[in-house]
Design an enzyme around this catalytic site. Structure first.
Site, PDB file in Angstrom:
ATOM      1  N   GLU A   1      16.029 -11.496   4.150  1.00  0.00           N
ATOM      2  CA  GLU A   1      14.534 -11.718   3.862  1.00  0.00           C
ATOM      3  C   GLU A   1      14.115 -12.670   4.958  1.00  0.00           C
ATOM      4  OE1 GLU A   1      12.370 -10.251   2.275  1.00  0.00           O
ATOM      5  OE2 GLU A   1      13.622  -8.870   0.712  1.00  0.00           O
TER       6      GLU A   1
ATOM      7  N   HIS B   1       0.939  -1.186   0.095  1.00  0.00           N
ATOM      8  CA  HIS B   1       0.086  -0.130  -0.087  1.00  0.00           C
ATOM      9  C   HIS B   1       0.772   1.305   0.066  1.00  0.00           C
ATOM     10  CE1 HIS B   1      -3.387  -2.724   1.789  1.00  0.00           C
ATOM     11  NE2 HIS B   1      -3.207  -2.719   0.493  1.00  0.00           N
TER      12      HIS B   1
ATOM     13  N   GLU C   1      -4.107   1.370   9.521  1.00  0.00           N
ATOM     14  CA  GLU C   1      -3.896   0.477  10.517  1.00  0.00           C
ATOM     15  C   GLU C   1      -4.217   0.810  11.891  1.00  0.00           C
ATOM     16  OE1 GLU C   1      -2.298   0.705   7.793  1.00  0.00           O
ATOM     17  OE2 GLU C   1      -1.951  -1.336   6.726  1.00  0.00           O
TER      18      GLU C   1
HETATM   19  C1  FMN Z   1       9.409  -7.062  10.657  1.00  0.00           C
HETATM   20  C2  FMN Z   1       9.022  -6.901   9.187  1.00  0.00           C
HETATM   21  C3  FMN Z   1       9.623  -6.278   8.319  1.00  0.00           C
HETATM   22  C4  FMN Z   1       9.207  -6.047   7.085  1.00  0.00           C
HETATM   23  N1  FMN Z   1       9.675  -5.550   6.131  1.00  0.00           N
HETATM   24  C5  FMN Z   1       9.359  -5.237   4.776  1.00  0.00           C
HETATM   25  C6  FMN Z   1       9.920  -4.710   3.905  1.00  0.00           C
HETATM   26  O1  FMN Z   1      11.373  -4.181   4.079  1.00  0.00           O
HETATM   27  N2  FMN Z   1       9.258  -4.197   2.760  1.00  0.00           N
HETATM   28  C7  FMN Z   1       8.006  -4.752   1.998  1.00  0.00           C
HETATM   29  O2  FMN Z   1       7.425  -4.351   1.189  1.00  0.00           O
HETATM   30  N3  FMN Z   1       7.351  -5.429   3.415  1.00  0.00           N
HETATM   31  C8  FMN Z   1       7.871  -5.641   4.398  1.00  0.00           C
HETATM   32  N4  FMN Z   1       7.146  -6.385   5.570  1.00  0.00           N
HETATM   33  C9  FMN Z   1       5.829  -6.850   5.069  1.00  0.00           C
HETATM   34  C10 FMN Z   1       4.902  -5.782   5.049  1.00  0.00           C
HETATM   35  O3  FMN Z   1       5.091  -5.103   6.379  1.00  0.00           O
HETATM   36  C11 FMN Z   1       3.404  -6.316   5.036  1.00  0.00           C
HETATM   37  O4  FMN Z   1       3.323  -6.921   3.822  1.00  0.00           O
HETATM   38  C12 FMN Z   1       2.420  -5.254   5.029  1.00  0.00           C
HETATM   39  O5  FMN Z   1       1.189  -5.886   4.972  1.00  0.00           O
HETATM   40  C13 FMN Z   1       2.709  -4.081   4.320  1.00  0.00           C
HETATM   41  O6  FMN Z   1       1.816  -3.060   4.667  1.00  0.00           O
HETATM   42  P1  FMN Z   1       0.808  -2.621   3.462  1.00  0.00           P
HETATM   43  O7  FMN Z   1      -0.224  -3.941   3.481  1.00  0.00           O
HETATM   44  O8  FMN Z   1      -0.050  -1.573   4.244  1.00  0.00           O
HETATM   45  O9  FMN Z   1       1.371  -2.200   2.422  1.00  0.00           O
HETATM   46  C14 FMN Z   1       7.827  -6.559   6.919  1.00  0.00           C
HETATM   47  C15 FMN Z   1       7.037  -7.071   7.740  1.00  0.00           C
HETATM   48  C16 FMN Z   1       7.504  -7.307   9.244  1.00  0.00           C
HETATM   49  C17 FMN Z   1       6.730  -7.969  10.140  1.00  0.00           C
END
Ligand code: FMN
Length: 482
Positions: free
Chosen positions: A278, A188, A229
Site C-alpha cells: 500500500e 466510485h 474524470e
Molecule cells: C497509483 C495509484 C494506485 C492506486 N490504487 C488503488 C487501488 O488499488 N484501490 C483503490 O481503491 N484505490 C487506489 N488508489 C486510490 C484511488 O485511485 C483514488 O482514491 C481515486 O480517487 C479513486 O477514484 P474514485 O474517486 O473515482 O473512486 C490508487 C491511486 C494511485 C495514484
C-alpha cells in the site's frame, strides 16, 4: 491540438520528458522482480529520472514499461501543463486554487468521441485474448501475482445513469483473460459495481494500462461523485479528451491509449486478489476476494507501453505527486478556514502524503500556531489517516525533514506542545490498526507545535548560522564549491 480533442498520447509527453532530460532508457531488465526493484531503487535517488524499460526479458516483441513518470517537480509540472517548475515549493504555490478552478470548469470539457485512433492498431478478440503477450511485472517478492494495472485508468459506468467514472485501481493478472480489480469500498467504481451486482447485471470495465500519465494522476485523486474524470482532465488541458468506444461495452477510452483491456465483471465471479503493498509501505491485509473481470478485447498500439506506478515503502513511484497535490489542497483548506500567513505546507512522502504533514507559518498572534496545526490535522482533505501534524516557523522549510525535526527537537516542550486528539478519523488500512482497541476505524492524532513559544518570541535564542544574505553571497562567489 485542434478542437478534435487530446488523445492522451503518452509518446508525445515522453518527447517532452526526454527534452527536459527527465527520461532514461533501460534495456534488458527481467519483468520478474528485477524491473520492480530497479524502479524502487531509482525512485529513492535524488533527482530520479523516469525509466523506460525496453527489451524486457522474455519479451523480444519490443513491448515496454514506463515507471517513475510523476516523481519530480519538472515532470509533474509538465504533465499538469504548468510549464517547467523546478522546486516543490514553487509547484505547490502554483497549484493554489487550481484544483477548485479545474473542477468548476470541468462541465465545459465533455470528451469528444471519434471512430479511429492508434489504440486500435492491434486487437485481440475473444479466444485470442492473451495478456501474457504483455510484460506485466511481478513488482515485489511478496506480491500475490503480476500486476498489469498500477499507473492505470479503470473506466466504468453507472447502472442507472450515463455517469462514466475513471479511477486508478490496481489490476492483477489471474490468467490469460481474467484480471482482479481491487476497489476499496466506497470508491466510485466500487459503488457502481455494487449496484450492478445487486441488480444481478454484469459490470462493464475498460482498463487503460498506459496513456499520458496526467490520466492516472487525475483518476487517482478524489474527483466529485457523478463527475467524469475525463472532464476534469479536459479542464487541465484546456481542451476535451478525445475518446473512442470499446466494441464490447461501449465504454470510452483515450484514442491514443497504449493498451486497453475491455470486458465484464460477472455477478458471483470474485477471486482471491493480492496481497499487494500500500501507499504507506506495508501489506496491511491478507489477500481477499475481489471482482474478477473477464477480458473480451485487448486493444494496443504497436510496441505498447505499460505505465507502472507501484506502491512500496515511501518514497515510492507516486508518493511525490501525492505529496504535491495534497500539499496544495491543504494550503487552500487552511486559507479557506481563515488561517493567515501560511508560508507553505508539505504532506511528507514518508507518511504517504497523509500521516505526517507540516505547515510553516509566520506567527501573528497568540494561539496562531495551534490553530494552524489543528486545522491541518482536521480539515476535510487532511483528516483521513492524519497522524502527526507539525507547525513550524517560517524560517523552517516544511519539506525538509532535517529542519522540521530540528525545530521539533529544539523548539518544543513536550509536556505542553503536543496536543492529542482522541478517536479521530483512521482507516482499516492503517498498519497500526492491528494494535488498536477500537472496533471502528479510529485513531488518535498528535498536533506538534514546534514554533518558538509566542510569549518568548523576542527573547528566544538566536539561530547560530550564517545569515541568508551571507549564504547567498558566498554561494554566488564560490559556485564551484556549492
Ligand atoms: C497509483 C495509484 C494506485 C492506486 N490504487 C488503488 C487501488 O488499488 N484501490 C483503490 O481503491 N484505490 C487506489 N488508489 C486510490 C484511488 O485511485 C483514488 O482514491 C481515486 O480517487 C479513486 O477514484 P474514485 O474517486 O473515482 O473512486 C490508487 C491511486 C494511485 C495514484
Amino acid at each position: 491540438m485542434s478542437g478534435a480533442g487530446n488523445p492522451l498520447d503518452l509518446r508525445a509527453w515522453l518527447d517532452v520528458a526526454r527534452k527536459l532530460g527527465e527520461l532514461r532508457d533501460v534495456s534488458g531488465a527481467d519483468w520478474n522482480l528485477e524491473l520492480g526493484a530497479i524502479s524502487e531503487l531509482n525512485v529513492k535517488k535524488d533527482a530520479a529520472p523516469a525509466l523506460l524499460f525496453d527489451d524486457i526479458k522474455d519479451y523480444p516483441n519490443g513491448y515496454r514499461v514506463l515507471t517513475c513518470s510523476t516523481a519530480s517537480p519538472a515532470r509533474l509540472s509538465s504533465l499538469l501543463r504548468l510549464g517547467e517548475i523546478k522546486t516543490h515549493a514553487a509547484l505547490v504555490h502554483k497549484l493554489r486554487g487550481l484544483p477548485k478552478a479545474w473542477q468548476a470548469a470541468a462541465p465545459k470539457f465533455e470528451p469528444v468521441i471519434t471512430e479511429k485512433g492508434p489504440v486500435f492498431e492491434n486487437i485481440q478478440s475473444s479466444d485470442a485474448v492473451d495478456m501474457n503477450t504483455f510484460p506485466a511485472p511481478l513488482w515485489h517478492e511478496k506480491d500475490g501475482g503480476r500486476y498489469i494495472g498500477t499507473g492505470c485508468m479503470v473506466v466504468t459506468r453507472d447502472l442507472d445513469s450515463d455517469w462514466v467514472n475513471v479511477g486508478t485501481y490496481r489490476v492483477q493478472m489471474h490468467d490469460r483473460n481474467t484480471v482482479g480489480l481491487d476497489m476499496i469500498p466506497g470508491k466510485h467504481g466500487a459503488q457502481q459495481y455494487d449496484k450492478h451486482m445487486k441488480a444481478g447485471k454484469p459490470f462493464p470495465v475498460a482498463i487503460v494500462c498506459g496513456a499520458d500519465p496526467l490520466g492516472y494522476l487525475i483518476s487517482g485523486i478524489e474527483v466529485p461523485y457523478g463527475m467524469c474524470e475525463y472532464n476534469y482532465i479536459g479542464a487541465i488541458l484546456g481542451e476535451p479528451v478525445q475518446v473512442v468506444r470499446g466494441e464490447v461495452t461501449g465504454l470510452p477510452f483515450p484514442s491514443g491509449a497504449e493498451l486497453v483491456l475491455e470486458g465484464w465483471a460477472h455477478p458471483g465471479d470474485e477471486r482471491i486478489e493480492g496481497p499487494f503493498g500500500e501507499f504507506h509501505g506495508y501489506y496491511p491485509g491478507k489477500a481477499a476476494t475481489a471482482p474478477a473481470v473477464k477480458i473480451e478485447r485487448v486493444y494496443f498500439r504497436h510496441n505498447p507501453i505499460i505505465v507502472g506506478s507501484p506502491p512500496a515503502k515511501p518514497p515510492n513511484d507516486y508518493s511525490y505527486s501525492k505529496a504535491v497535490m495534497r500539499s496544495a489542497l491543504l494550503l487552500d483548506a487552511l486559507a479557506a478556514a481563515g488561517v493567515p500567513d501560511v508560508a507553505n505546507v508539505w504532506a511528507h512522502e514518508i507518511g504517504g502524503a497523509r500521516m505526517f504533514n507540516v505547515v510553516a507559518i509566520k506567527q501573528r498572534y497568540a494561539g496562531h500556531a495551534r490553530q494552524a496545526g489543528h486545522i491541518l490535522s482536521q480539515c476535510g482533505v487532511g483528516a483521513y489517516m492524519s497522524r502527526y501534524s507539525v507547525v513550524v516557523d517560517e524560517d523552517i522549510d516544511p519539506s525538509n525533514l532535517q529542519e522540521v525535526m530540528w525545530a521539533v527537537a529544539t523548539r518544543t516542550d513536550p509536556e505542553i506542545d503536543i496536543d492529542i486528539i482522541k478517536r479521530g478519523m483512521g482507516s482499516k488500512n492503517d498498519p497500526m490498526s492491528i494494535a488498536y482497541r477500537y472496533d471502528a476505524p479510529l485513531t488518535s492524532k498528535a498536533v506538534i507545535d514546534a514554533c518558538r513559544p509566542y510569549d518568548f518570541l523576542k527573547s528566544f535564542p538566536e539561530v547560530a548560522e550564517a545569515s541568508k544574505e551571507l549564504q547567498d553571497q558566498v554561494r554566488a562567489k564560490w559556485k564551484e564549491l556549492f
